[in-house]
Structures are given as structure tokens and as C-alpha cells.
Design a protein around this motif. Sequence first.
Motif, mmCIF file in Angstrom:
data_model
loop_
_atom_site.group_PDB
_atom_site.id
_atom_site.type_symbol
_atom_site.label_atom_id
_atom_site.label_comp_id
_atom_site.label_asym_id
_atom_site.label_seq_id
_atom_site.Cartn_x
_atom_site.Cartn_y
_atom_site.Cartn_z
ATOM 1 N N GLY A 107 0.787 -1.231 0.000
ATOM 2 C CA GLY A 107 0.000 0.000 0.000
ATOM 3 C C GLY A 107 0.817 1.277 0.000
ATOM 4 N N LEU A 108 0.084 2.394 0.028
ATOM 5 C CA LEU A 108 0.680 3.714 -0.171
ATOM 6 C C LEU A 108 1.484 4.213 1.019
ATOM 7 C CD1 LEU A 108 -2.370 5.428 -1.924
ATOM 8 C CD2 LEU A 108 -0.220 4.780 -2.999
ATOM 9 N N ASP A 109 1.254 3.657 2.202
ATOM 10 C CA ASP A 109 1.933 4.158 3.400
ATOM 11 C C ASP A 109 3.336 3.588 3.569
ATOM 12 O OD1 ASP A 109 -0.308 5.646 4.009
ATOM 13 O OD2 ASP A 109 -1.211 4.034 5.215
ATOM 14 N N TYR A 110 3.755 2.752 2.656
ATOM 15 C CA TYR A 110 5.064 2.100 2.759
ATOM 16 C C TYR A 110 5.878 2.390 1.496
ATOM 17 C CZ TYR A 110 2.842 -0.528 6.523
ATOM 18 O OH TYR A 110 2.195 -0.886 7.678
ATOM 19 N N PRO A 111 7.197 2.272 1.569
ATOM 20 C CA PRO A 111 8.023 2.479 0.361
ATOM 21 C C PRO A 111 7.602 1.523 -0.757
ATOM 22 C CG PRO A 111 9.405 2.361 2.327
ATOM 23 C CD PRO A 111 8.014 1.987 2.765
ATOM 24 N N ARG A 112 7.570 2.024 -1.981
ATOM 25 C CA ARG A 112 7.160 1.208 -3.113
ATOM 26 C C ARG A 112 8.051 -0.028 -3.266
ATOM 27 N NH1 ARG A 112 3.624 3.989 -6.601
ATOM 28 N NH2 ARG A 112 2.454 5.379 -5.232
ATOM 29 N N SER A 113 9.294 0.084 -2.817
ATOM 30 C CA SER A 113 10.227 -1.043 -2.967
ATOM 31 C C SER A 113 9.710 -2.298 -2.280
ATOM 32 C CB SER A 113 11.601 -0.669 -2.398
ATOM 33 O OG SER A 113 11.491 -0.276 -1.037
ATOM 34 N N LEU A 114 8.966 -2.134 -1.174
ATOM 35 C CA LEU A 114 8.428 -3.307 -0.478
ATOM 36 C C LEU A 114 7.437 -4.057 -1.363
ATOM 37 C CD1 LEU A 114 7.835 -2.015 3.183
ATOM 38 C CD2 LEU A 114 9.566 -3.624 2.396
ATOM 39 N N SER A 115 6.558 -3.309 -2.023
ATOM 40 C CA SER A 115 5.573 -3.959 -2.895
ATOM 41 C C SER A 115 6.220 -4.534 -4.143
ATOM 42 C CB SER A 115 4.465 -2.966 -3.279
ATOM 43 O OG SER A 115 3.620 -2.706 -2.170
ATOM 44 N N TYR A 116 7.204 -3.810 -4.706
ATOM 45 C CA TYR A 116 7.902 -4.351 -5.880
ATOM 46 C C TYR A 116 8.644 -5.629 -5.523
ATOM 47 C CZ TYR A 116 7.060 -0.791 -9.418
ATOM 48 O OH TYR A 116 6.467 0.004 -10.368
ATOM 49 N N GLY A 117 9.229 -5.675 -4.324
ATOM 50 C CA GLY A 117 9.969 -6.867 -3.908
ATOM 51 C C GLY A 117 9.068 -8.025 -3.555
#
Length: 492
Positions: A419-429
Motif C-alpha cells: 500500500g501507499l503508506d510504505y516504500p514502493r520497494s516493499l511492494s515491488y519486492g
Amino acid sequence: MNDTALEIVDAKPLLKNLKLKEFRWPVLGDALGFSSRWVESQFNLLETLAQIRSQHSKSVLIRLYVSPDDKNSNQYIIKLDQAFLSLSSREDYITNTTEAQMYREALLRLMVDVSVMLGANEQDAEAQMKPVLDFEIKLAQIVIPYENRTSENMYNKYSLSKLQRTVPDFNWLGFVRAVIDTELYPDLKISSSEQVIVRAPQYFKDLFKLINATETRTVANYVIWRSVFSRITTLSRRFLYRYLDLARVTTGTTSLTPRWDKCVNYVENTLIYATGRLFVDKHFQEDKKHMMEELINGIRWAFIDILEKENDWMDKETKRKATEKAHAVLAKVGYPDFILNDTYINEDLKQLAFTETDYFGNVMQTLKFIAQSDIGWLRKTVPRTEWFTNPTTVNAFYSSSTNQIRFPAGELQKPFFWGLDYPRSLSYGAIGVIVGHELTHGFDNNGRKYDKDGNLDQWWSNSSITRFTEKTQCMIDQYNSYHWKEAGLNVQ
């Protein structure tokens, strides 16, 4: 949950079902009364198989279903295929490893014990169920192995009349007609000219040779056993514990799943749009959808960039078509829009009338509901932009016939999606790797055989196929060399 009621009714609902003409079980003898005993002259394999498919959503010996035509993916068509076996793997029947022998022994013990629990004489059960297991072992030997079930091998378009000439020992037109519920689909007329995809012609030829060489009693015992086997877990705890004995041997399971857990999962997996709507309303926000669509486009861009700049084995024209296909991949995120329509959901469920006092009956209603759901798509155009996946599913998918990648709402939760509240890198990873995985399915050894429109079509050049095959051979050789000492088997 009314566990007490389930214990009181015990096996009565199943026994009532086994009194019906199509479901009489030879091994029970006169246990359900003289008038309910199995009589060979009254046994009709076609009617029994059709009833199991249309009433219980279970395929035995022959699997019939409706899905898009692989070479004309805009249209639905009937497909006929080999059916699944009692044990999960063909190798469990045809190998003589210690584990496989244990599995077969545990299955035979369950077959005998369940038939005795339902009223069979123990000696009769022992004498009759051993040939049933032997029959299933022979079935496993004629089943087409997974590695030989390629898209090309399984695409054999016949008319029902041609299939009848090819495999004359079974009334194929009669079977298809018997599977379709004419009350639900009064206008769905099937004739001998109906086109079907026969996914395992050799299996069907071998199947009826096997049936003709087997005692009718054994065939009937096997077919009804498969129906009973699928219903064991809807009965009282003594049946659940007996089933656990098999699971303990085959999967290592050591305890029963709580009944409430089974019920929640059953409802979720059968009434998928109603439960999906409830899940989406409570746990899915639209900003997840927008962020996921943005992430997918980023992965798509990276894939195409690698394809164009780093792929050194694909020729220029094939690479161009691969790029076109990658651009054409349709991403579906969260849920199909129609589940937000109350009228649609209510129309979908109006056939069902559940009661709190009839668990077995509720299950049978949903099975009949599921059994006929795919039949309704015959004669209709494939809605290419729609998708039919349970929104609560924690998984992702690629569909070769629609060239879609699908990410249900259930997958778009932590730890996969941040989600939006976390760095995008977490979702990409986390979920980015899943997106790349699903996208790559469109270009793997099966997905590559379908073009950007979802049709089975060789769009790769012969030289690209040759070089792809050469590059994959090293991986095949590597994995084939792995040996599992305990099982005495190599990876295939």
C-alpha cells in the motif's frame, strides 16, 4: 455450528442417496434393504457417470467441462478429458516405492472400512474392494502422464459423431445430453454434430478396453466409491477420523480441521461471488487497485526492455510479436466489477435454498449449482475483458486463452502488497516478483503456444523454438539429475 445434529444424522443422508438407482453400491449388498440392492442388469454406467457429474460436480472416468476453444478463444466449447484418481499422483499407483505401497494400502483400508461403516459385510468388503483398487491401478497406467499433456496433443476437435466412430463403446451424445440440466437450460440442444475438444483420445480408447475386460460389479463399485469418497468429509466425526487415517499416511496431517474452519472455507470456495463481495466491501480499497495497476505497468515495461535489449536467442520477427503480446496482456486487479451489482449476485444465488438443519443437503445443493455453472456458457461468446476468479483467493494467475494476468483482492494484502503508506520497494519486492512470474507464463513452454489474442497458434519461428529448447535443456538435465533417495526416484 450444530455439531450435535451432524452426529445424530450420522450417515443417513448419504445412505438415502445410495438408495437411488444410479447410486446403488454393489458392496453394500442388502444392507439398505432388498429393494435398494445393486442389480447388474439395472446398472447403466452412462447414467451413473452423468448423475455424478451433474448432481455432485464430480468427474469419474470421464471429465466433461465447458471452456474457451484453444484455437478460437472467443467461443466456448465442450471438452472431454481423463478424470482424476483417488490418490493425488499417478506415480502413487504405478511405482513400487515403500511410500507408494503405503499409500495404496492405506487407500484400500479406507475403502473397506468406509463400506463397512455404511453397512457392508466385512468379508464382502475385503473381497470386493481389492479388485476396485486393482482397477484403479490399471486406470493409472492408461492415464496420460502430465509431461505428455501438451497443448498440441490435447487439442483434438471432433464432432460427437466422429468421436462415436472413434470410441464406439460409449454413447457420447447420450452422455453429454444427460449431463446438462434441461430444467436450467431448456433451449440448449445437443446433436451428433456438436463440436467437442477430445483432450485424451488414446485414454478413452484404452479406458473402454479396460472396462470391457473388467467385471461390471468392480466397475460399479469403483464409480460409486469415488462418489462416496468425495462425500466422506460431510459426514459425522467417525468418518472424519477415519479419513484422517488416510491423510496421516499420504500428507502427514495429524489432526482434524475444525468444522467451523471447513464450513467457512467451503462457503468461500463455492459461493465465490457472494463471499467475494463481502470480502471486498470490508478489506479492499480502490487505491490498492490503482497502485497495483501502476506497479504492473512498471513490471511490463521492465519485461519488454529485457526482451528487446537482452534476449539474444529470439529472432527479430518473433521478438516483435512477443513485444506485441506483452503489451496486449490484460491485467485484472482485485475483483470483477459485476460482484458489486446486487441484482447479479441475487440472481446467481436464487436457485439455492439453505436450511440450518441440513448440512449434507446444503452441500449437495451447492455441488449441483457448481456442476451446471460452466454448462451455461456454451453457445456464448467469451467475455474477454471479464474474469472469473474468487476475489478472496490468495494467489495469482495467468490465463492463456484470454491473455490475462489476474491478481485477486485476497492476494493484495500484506505481506504481498504494502500500500501507499510504505516504500514502493516493499511492494515491488513482494508482489512485483509475482507479477513478473505471471507475466512470464505467457512466454513459457506452454503459454508461448498461444498468441496475443489467446489462440493456440505457433507464432514463434522454428529457429527461436530450437534455440529456446536448447537453452532449457540444461535446466531439464540439471533437475533430472536430482535423486530422492528415500523415494528411489529422480525428479522429472
